[in-house]
Design an enzyme around this catalytic site. Structure first.
Site, PDB file in Angstrom:
ATOM      1  N   ASN A   8     -18.669  11.840  56.166  1.00  0.00           N
ATOM      2  CA  ASN A   8     -17.907  13.288  55.096  1.00  0.00           C
ATOM      3  C   ASN A   8     -17.110  12.938  54.164  1.00  0.00           C
ATOM      4  OD1 ASN A   8     -17.050  15.520  54.199  1.00  0.00           O
ATOM      5  ND2 ASN A   8     -15.971  16.261  56.108  1.00  0.00           N
ATOM      6  N   ARG A  92     -22.260  15.199  55.381  1.00  0.00           N
ATOM      7  CA  ARG A  92     -21.907  16.294  54.619  1.00  0.00           C
ATOM      8  C   ARG A  92     -22.523  16.860  53.493  1.00  0.00           C
ATOM      9  NH1 ARG A  92     -16.227  19.028  53.579  1.00  0.00           N
ATOM     10  NH2 ARG A  92     -16.732  20.560  53.848  1.00  0.00           N
ATOM     11  N   HIS A 180     -18.600  26.235  54.436  1.00  0.00           N
ATOM     12  CA  HIS A 180     -18.734  26.073  55.801  1.00  0.00           C
ATOM     13  C   HIS A 180     -19.129  26.495  57.254  1.00  0.00           C
ATOM     14  CE1 HIS A 180     -13.375  26.580  54.447  1.00  0.00           C
ATOM     15  NE2 HIS A 180     -14.254  25.279  54.265  1.00  0.00           N
ATOM     16  N   HIS A 207     -12.246  29.467  59.517  1.00  0.00           N
ATOM     17  CA  HIS A 207     -11.639  28.250  59.629  1.00  0.00           C
ATOM     18  C   HIS A 207     -10.082  28.115  58.663  1.00  0.00           C
ATOM     19  CE1 HIS A 207     -13.336  24.309  58.921  1.00  0.00           C
ATOM     20  NE2 HIS A 207     -13.026  24.077  57.897  1.00  0.00           N
ATOM     21  N   ARG A 240      -6.529  25.246  46.251  1.00  0.00           N
ATOM     22  CA  ARG A 240      -7.349  26.955  45.875  1.00  0.00           C
ATOM     23  C   ARG A 240      -6.677  28.136  45.222  1.00  0.00           C
ATOM     24  NH1 ARG A 240     -12.603  24.878  48.367  1.00  0.00           N
ATOM     25  NH2 ARG A 240     -11.140  23.398  50.005  1.00  0.00           N
ATOM     26  N   GLU A 378     -18.211  19.376  63.241  1.00  0.00           N
ATOM     27  CA  GLU A 378     -18.586  19.233  61.962  1.00  0.00           C
ATOM     28  C   GLU A 378     -19.242  18.219  62.375  1.00  0.00           C
ATOM     29  OE1 GLU A 378     -16.715  21.576  58.318  1.00  0.00           O
ATOM     30  OE2 GLU A 378     -15.976  20.017  59.328  1.00  0.00           O
TER      31      GLU A 378
END
Length: 396
Positions: A8, A92, A180, A207, A240, A378
């Site tokens: 990732n 990912r 996600h 998440h 963000r 993940e």
């Protein structure tokens, strides 16, 4: 022993996990870790499945140390510490666009298609793909598998994915995608193990990390989610802004004279918790701060989670369970308590002691909604998908 490496890759970090691929069974963890502070003074820490340190290495500050250089060193460390039978790498990839809903074997056409999606995920996609290319150069014979954060949401009803723009733009791929998805797929899988009959029923999974979103799932299927066309939409995040009136972006362009690039940087990197608090994007620092601005940032974070959870409950037609996951969701009892308090009208009630302990079920016995903490994984989901594609590969 055949091994699968899961990567990732971010702008300043590289998370990894190494799994044994035993054939027909599920992959088992051998080692995991990350390289942090890339671009400054990189630090590699790797641990085995028991948590014992396998490697701990620091590099001095050097602008010539690239992601590829560090990945080369990581592969060398892995092969020296655990073994040399690396047979595949799973990645990912944040955006798969309209065409890629399932994990896919990496080849040149796929890479070109994913490169075209970089403007839709500028913080993530370029770094994800840089790791793919680096592995291709370092270990060209290895199978590489792309797993998409957007994939889990591809089965949503059209009304949940459509944007109210001219149809021609929708036909060109402007739609709500959601992100996600690898994390939510793992949560859905765990809920099916916990509750085989209904898969958790009507569930909102939260998440909550530096990137944050909610997903409405019915029986383990994605029905609606807070992120949309890009990973900029939805909840307040570390840096963000989340959901924003499009007119605000037009105002910045037209009245403030900002360039498109400046607006992009503002919305992705200078907003969210960092922008509101003026001090930090880290929830731990904000919770420990006594400044009014830090408190206002936390208030907004919680307000938006509860506000958008209410919308997702409408999409589901009710709510049976709520799941907290990711860094903040798993580790911040104060945030969980404040979110739950704002969702009392939906029948959410927490057990205070269970919440403080971080128990797997934190709802009170009389709560109409079961509230859980499920740590996400993940990398394990990426390993599962990579192993599945390995089995489909033709044998030499």
């Amino acid at each position: 022993m055949a091994e699968i490496l899961c990567l990732n890759a971010g702008s300043s970090s590289l998370k990894f996990a190494l799994y044994a691929e035993p054939g027909t069974d599920e992959p088992s963890l051998l080692a995991s870790g990350k390289i942090e502070n890339i671009g400054l003074e990189p630090h590699l820490i790797a641990r085995d499945a028991k948590g014992d340190v396998l490697a701990d290495r620091r590099w001095t500050k050097d602008v010539t140390i690239t992601h590829e250089t560090l990945l080369k060193d990581l592969l060398r460390e892995i092969e020296a510490s655990v073994g040399e039978d690396l047979i595949a790498v799973g990645h990912r990839i944040v955006h798969g666009g309209a065409d890629y809903s399932a994990p896919a074997r990496v080849d040149a056409p796929l890479l070109a298609a994913l490169e075209a999606l970089c403007p839709l995920a500028p913080l993530h996609q370029p770094h994800n793909l840089a790791a793919v290319r680096a592995v291709s150069r370092l270990r060209p014979a290895l199978l590489q598998v792309a797993c998409f954060d957007t994939g889990f949401h591809h089965g949503q009803p059209p009304v949940a994915t459509r944007l109210a723009l001219p149809r021609a733009l929708g036909e060109e791929g402007m739609r709500r995608y959601g992100f996600h998805g690898i994390s939510y797929e793992y949560i859905a899988r765990q809920l099916r193990l916990i509750d085989p009959d209904t898969g958790g029923g009507r569930t909102i999974a939260a998440h909550l990390g530096n990137g944050a979103s909610l997903c409405a799932m019915d029986g383990g299927r994605s029905i609606d989610t807070t992120m949309g066309f890009t990973a900029l939409d939805g909840l307040v995040m570390g840096t963000r802004c989340g959901a924003l009136d499009p007119g605000a972006a037009l105002y910045l362009l037209q009245q403030r004279g900002m360039t498109a690039r400046e607006v992009e940087h503002l919305l992705y990197s200078e907003s969210g918790l960092l922008g509101v608090s003026g001090t930090s994007s880290d929830m731990r620092a904000l919770l420990g701060s006594e400044t009014p601005a830090a408190g206002e940032a936390i208030d907004l974070f919680v307000w938006q989670i509860a506000r958008q959870a209410g919308a997702l409950a409408s999409s589901l037609g009710g709510l049976d369970s709520f799941v907290f996951t990711a860094g903040i969701g798993e580790n911040a009892p104060e945030i969980r308590a404040r979110v739950a308090d704002r969702l009392r009208w939906l029948g959410v009630a927490l057990d205070t002691d269970a919440n403080l302990r971080g128990a797997s079920v934190i709802s009170a016995p009389f709560s109409r909604v079961t509230v859980r903490i499920i740590p996400t994984d993940e990398e394990w989901m990426i390993a599962i998908h990579t192993a599945d594609l390995l089995r489909e590969e033709p044998k030499p």
